[in-house]
Design a protein around this motif. Structure first.
Motif, mmCIF file in Angstrom:
data_model
loop_
_atom_site.group_PDB
_atom_site.id
_atom_site.type_symbol
_atom_site.label_atom_id
_atom_site.label_comp_id
_atom_site.label_asym_id
_atom_site.label_seq_id
_atom_site.Cartn_x
_atom_site.Cartn_y
_atom_site.Cartn_z
ATOM 1 N N HIS A 4 13.006 -5.113 2.297
ATOM 2 C CA HIS A 4 12.606 -3.742 2.055
ATOM 3 C C HIS A 4 13.056 -3.287 0.665
ATOM 4 O O HIS A 4 12.334 -2.569 -0.014
ATOM 5 N N ILE A 5 14.222 -3.728 0.247
ATOM 6 C CA ILE A 5 14.706 -3.420 -1.092
ATOM 7 C C ILE A 5 13.794 -4.078 -2.120
ATOM 8 O O ILE A 5 13.425 -3.474 -3.124
ATOM 9 N N LEU A 11 7.453 -2.209 -6.159
ATOM 10 C CA LEU A 11 6.595 -1.051 -6.400
ATOM 11 C C LEU A 11 7.081 -0.251 -7.590
ATOM 12 O O LEU A 11 6.287 0.251 -8.380
ATOM 13 N N SER A 12 8.394 -0.160 -7.749
ATOM 14 C CA SER A 12 8.949 0.551 -8.887
ATOM 15 C C SER A 12 8.568 -0.147 -10.199
ATOM 16 O O SER A 12 8.129 0.492 -11.148
ATOM 17 N N LEU A 13 8.713 -1.462 -10.246
ATOM 18 C CA LEU A 13 8.361 -2.215 -11.445
ATOM 19 C C LEU A 13 6.861 -2.157 -11.702
ATOM 20 O O LEU A 13 6.420 -2.012 -12.839
ATOM 21 N N ASP A 29 5.859 8.959 -4.318
ATOM 22 C CA ASP A 29 6.671 8.362 -3.259
ATOM 23 C C ASP A 29 6.084 7.027 -2.791
ATOM 24 O O ASP A 29 6.199 6.656 -1.632
ATOM 25 N N ALA A 30 5.474 6.278 -3.721
ATOM 26 C CA ALA A 30 4.787 5.032 -3.364
ATOM 27 C C ALA A 30 5.703 4.044 -2.648
ATOM 28 O O ALA A 30 5.294 3.417 -1.667
ATOM 29 N N SER A 31 6.940 3.899 -3.112
ATOM 30 C CA SER A 31 7.856 2.951 -2.466
ATOM 31 C C SER A 31 8.130 3.345 -1.017
ATOM 32 O O SER A 31 8.115 2.495 -0.127
ATOM 33 N N GLN A 32 8.357 4.633 -0.772
ATOM 34 C CA GLN A 32 8.620 5.096 0.592
ATOM 35 C C GLN A 32 7.373 4.927 1.467
ATOM 36 O O GLN A 32 7.478 4.567 2.635
ATOM 37 N N PRO A 109 -2.856 10.385 4.102
ATOM 38 C CA PRO A 109 -1.754 10.842 3.263
ATOM 39 C C PRO A 109 -0.432 10.093 3.430
ATOM 40 O O PRO A 109 0.437 10.224 2.578
ATOM 41 N N SER A 110 -0.270 9.320 4.491
ATOM 42 C CA SER A 110 1.032 8.657 4.662
ATOM 43 C C SER A 110 0.880 7.231 5.169
ATOM 44 O O SER A 110 -0.095 6.888 5.848
ATOM 45 N N GLY A 111 1.886 6.427 4.844
ATOM 46 C CA GLY A 111 1.929 5.045 5.296
ATOM 47 C C GLY A 111 1.988 4.948 6.814
ATOM 48 O O GLY A 111 1.386 4.050 7.409
ATOM 49 N N ALA A 112 2.704 5.858 7.441
ATOM 50 C CA ALA A 112 2.789 5.848 8.904
ATOM 51 C C ALA A 112 1.416 6.110 9.517
ATOM 52 O O ALA A 112 1.029 5.461 10.500
#
Length: 157
Positions: A4-5, A11-13, A29-32, A109-112
């Motif tokens: 997960h890290i 995604l940050s890179l 909030d792409a990583s989340q 709107p959300s990954g969930a």
């Protein structure tokens, strides 16, 4: 937890790289959001007696490539603007696949929510619960119709 890290780091890179090249934009909030997809996939796999999938940054790169292509070219499907398919994109980033499948969505709107949507669709559910896949990657970008979502699941040879 390490996978997960790695997902968040990738995604940050990727976000920094995409922003530098003006290639595509990511939600703040792409990583989340990607983490929510990863968690949703694995929760559903475990609820169905299957092993969780490991996050693979190479598959993440293939997923982000298609998510950016969707965003930049107004695509809403599995075919890339260059005619590529999921297997071609996975191989283009250096992943040697024996099995590969892809889920795409846009506007949720959300990954969930998108993970839940995919579980409610027979074809998408089949990809998420494929018994032979072992790894996954996720891509999420801003699009004209809301976020573009790409999930790639695979098993390497």
């Amino acid at each position: 937890m390490l996978r997960h890290i790695c997902a968040a780091l990738f995604l940050s890179l990727f976000a920094q790289s995409a922003a530098a090249s003006n290639a595509c934009s990511l939600p703040p909030d792409a990583s989340q959001q990607a983490q929510a997809v990863l968690s949703g996939v694995n929760a559903n796999r475990q609820a169905n007696g299957l092993r969780p999938l490991a996050y693979n940054p190479v598959l993440g790169r293939a997923a982000m490539t298609h998510a950016c292509d969707m965003a930049m070219n107004g695509l809403t499907g599995h075919a890339g603007s260059d005619g590529s398919n999921s297997q071609g994109r996975v191989r283009a980033v250096g992943y040697r696949d024996c099995t590969v499948a892809e889920n795409v969505a846009w506007g949720f709107p959300s990954g969930a929510q998108v993970a839940s949507l995919w579980m409610g669709s027979a074809g998408h559910r089949s990809n998420m619960l494929h018994p032979r896949v072992t790894e996954m990657g996720v891509g999420v970008t801003n699009g004209a119709k809301g976020p573009n979502w790409v999930l790639v699941v695979a098993r390497s040879c």
